[in-house]
Design a protein around this motif. Structure first.
Motif, short mmCIF file in Angstrom:
data_model
loop_
_atom_site.label_atom_id
_atom_site.label_comp_id
_atom_site.label_asym_id
_atom_site.label_seq_id
_atom_site.Cartn_x
_atom_site.Cartn_y
_atom_site.Cartn_z
N ASN A 71 52.87 20.86 52.91
CA ASN A 71 54.14 20.94 52.75
C ASN A 71 54.77 20.74 54.57
OD1 ASN A 71 56.89 21.78 52.30
ND2 ASN A 71 56.00 22.65 50.52
N LYS A 72 55.85 20.06 54.58
CA LYS A 72 56.30 19.69 56.00
C LYS A 72 56.66 21.01 56.87
CE LYS A 72 60.89 18.30 54.51
NZ LYS A 72 60.88 19.12 53.65
N ASP A 73 57.12 22.03 56.01
CA ASP A 73 57.49 23.48 56.58
C ASP A 73 56.42 24.47 56.37
OD1 ASP A 73 57.50 24.10 53.94
OD2 ASP A 73 59.68 24.84 53.87
N TYR A 74 55.23 23.63 56.50
CA TYR A 74 53.89 24.52 56.47
C TYR A 74 53.87 26.05 57.52
CZ TYR A 74 49.02 25.37 57.79
OH TYR A 74 47.82 25.63 58.34
N ASN A 75 54.29 25.66 58.59
CA ASN A 75 54.54 26.73 59.55
C ASN A 75 55.31 27.81 59.48
OD1 ASN A 75 52.08 26.18 61.21
ND2 ASN A 75 53.29 24.50 62.08
N GLU A 76 56.49 27.44 58.50
CA GLU A 76 57.70 28.55 58.51
C GLU A 76 57.57 29.17 57.27
OE1 GLU A 76 60.87 25.59 59.12
OE2 GLU A 76 59.40 25.03 60.68
N THR A 77 57.00 28.76 56.19
CA THR A 77 57.22 29.21 54.79
C THR A 77 55.86 29.74 54.38
OG1 THR A 77 58.77 27.45 54.18
CG2 THR A 77 57.75 28.56 52.58
N ILE A 78 56.11 30.91 53.75
CA ILE A 78 54.77 31.65 53.08
C ILE A 78 55.01 31.60 51.75
CG2 ILE A 78 55.37 33.97 53.54
CD1 ILE A 78 52.19 33.86 54.23
N TRP A 79 53.97 31.46 50.77
CA TRP A 79 54.02 31.36 49.44
C TRP A 79 53.54 32.50 48.69
CZ3 TRP A 79 56.16 27.19 46.75
CH2 TRP A 79 56.54 26.18 47.60
N LEU A 80 54.14 32.98 47.73
CA LEU A 80 53.68 34.13 46.84
C LEU A 80 52.53 33.70 45.86
CD1 LEU A 80 54.11 37.32 45.96
CD2 LEU A 80 55.63 36.22 44.01
N GLY A 81 51.53 34.23 45.81
CA GLY A 81 50.15 33.61 44.97
C GLY A 81 49.71 34.49 44.03
N GLU A 112 59.86 33.51 58.08
CA GLU A 112 61.03 33.67 57.85
C GLU A 112 61.62 33.37 56.39
OE1 GLU A 112 63.10 31.46 60.99
OE2 GLU A 112 62.36 32.81 62.49
N THR A 113 60.68 32.69 55.79
CA THR A 113 60.99 32.31 54.15
C THR A 113 59.68 32.31 53.47
OG1 THR A 113 62.50 30.54 55.24
CG2 THR A 113 61.71 30.12 52.96
N MET A 114 59.98 32.92 52.20
CA MET A 114 59.14 33.08 51.27
C MET A 114 59.54 31.99 50.00
SD MET A 114 57.29 36.36 50.31
CE MET A 114 56.40 36.68 48.71
N LYS A 115 58.34 31.49 49.81
CA LYS A 115 58.64 30.68 48.57
C LYS A 115 57.70 31.03 47.29
CE LYS A 115 60.84 26.78 50.70
NZ LYS A 115 60.77 25.19 50.96
N ILE A 116 58.31 30.68 46.14
CA ILE A 116 57.45 31.00 44.96
C ILE A 116 57.44 29.69 43.99
CG2 ILE A 116 57.05 32.44 42.72
CD1 ILE A 116 59.09 34.41 44.20
N TYR A 117 56.20 29.40 43.51
CA TYR A 117 56.30 27.99 42.75
C TYR A 117 55.94 28.87 41.14
CZ TYR A 117 53.34 24.32 40.46
OH TYR A 117 52.97 23.28 40.00
#
Ligand SMILES: CC(C)(COP(=O)(O)OP(=O)(O)OC[C@H]1O[C@@H](n2cnc3c(N)ncnc32)[C@H](O)[C@@H]1OP(=O)(O)O)[C@@H](O)C(=O)NCCC(=O)NCCS
Length: 157
Positions: A71-81, A112-117
């Motif tokens: 992902n292009k925002d690799y350094n700014e976004t962490i994902w819930l897994g 600063e950002t957390m995302k969920i797939y």
């Protein structure tokens, strides 16, 4: 629920048994297993998984964080897994506590950002309610795909 503990050589067997209870689809269970083993072998940068147990030491819930290197925002976004609760232990607040714990871990790591797939699969409907209750917003849901993304920004909140 006891405080979540990191995945380790000691608890991977109970972690894998929990996967089999939580996730209904074989492909998901196999992928989770691979991710857990890779994490213990330090093969995947940024991955961490935790397990919560009950008072008898039985694994009842799991959660995780990972980085999406594509992902292009690799350094700014962490994902819930691999987030889930054993079916016999649902609706007792464990999922909610695990999500709060995970958000806190993401903040501690400076994200600063957390995302969920996630997806439109009916098994994930409960999770969507929980995400929305915790301030995650649906950011993408194309009509042509079953994939849904949620996002939460921490800055100033
Ligand atoms: C989603 C999941 C983790 C919730 O765990 P849980 O421990 O039951 O959640 P909680 O008891 O903390 O519930 C918190 C809130 O989530 C919502 N919720 C949880 N289960 C729900 C359900 N079956 N139906 C509707 N809302 C639900 C409710 O708003 C609930 O608050 P309330 O109990 O005050 O109404 C669990 O259902 C699960 O493991 N599902 C299968 C795995 C999964 O879908 N993982 C996510 C993949 S993206």
């Amino acid at each position: 629920m006891n405080h979540p503990v990191l995945l380790s050589e000691k608890n991977i067997a109970s972690a894998i048994s929990l996967i089999d209870k939580v996730f209904p689809y074989k492909e998901d269970r196999e992928l989770a297993r691979i991710n857990f083993i890779e994490t213990l072998e330090h093969k995947n940068y940024g991955q961490n998984y935790w397990f919560a147990t009950d008072e008898n030491g039985k694994a009842v819930g799991m959660t995780g964080l990972y980085l999406d290197q594509k992902n292009k925002d690799y350094n700014e976004t962490i994902w819930l897994g691999w987030f889930g609760v054993h079916p016999d232990y649902r609706r007792k607040g464990i999922g909610s506590s695990l999500l709060d714990f995970t958000i806190n871990e993401a903040k501690k790591r400076g994200f600063e950002t957390m995302k969920i797939y996630t997806s439109t699969d009916e098994n994930e409907g409960a999770a969507h309610k929980l995400y929305e209750n915790h301030g995650f917003e649906k950011i993408e849901h194309s009509k042509n795909t079953e994939i849904i993304y949620y996002s939460k920004h921490f800055v100033g909140r």
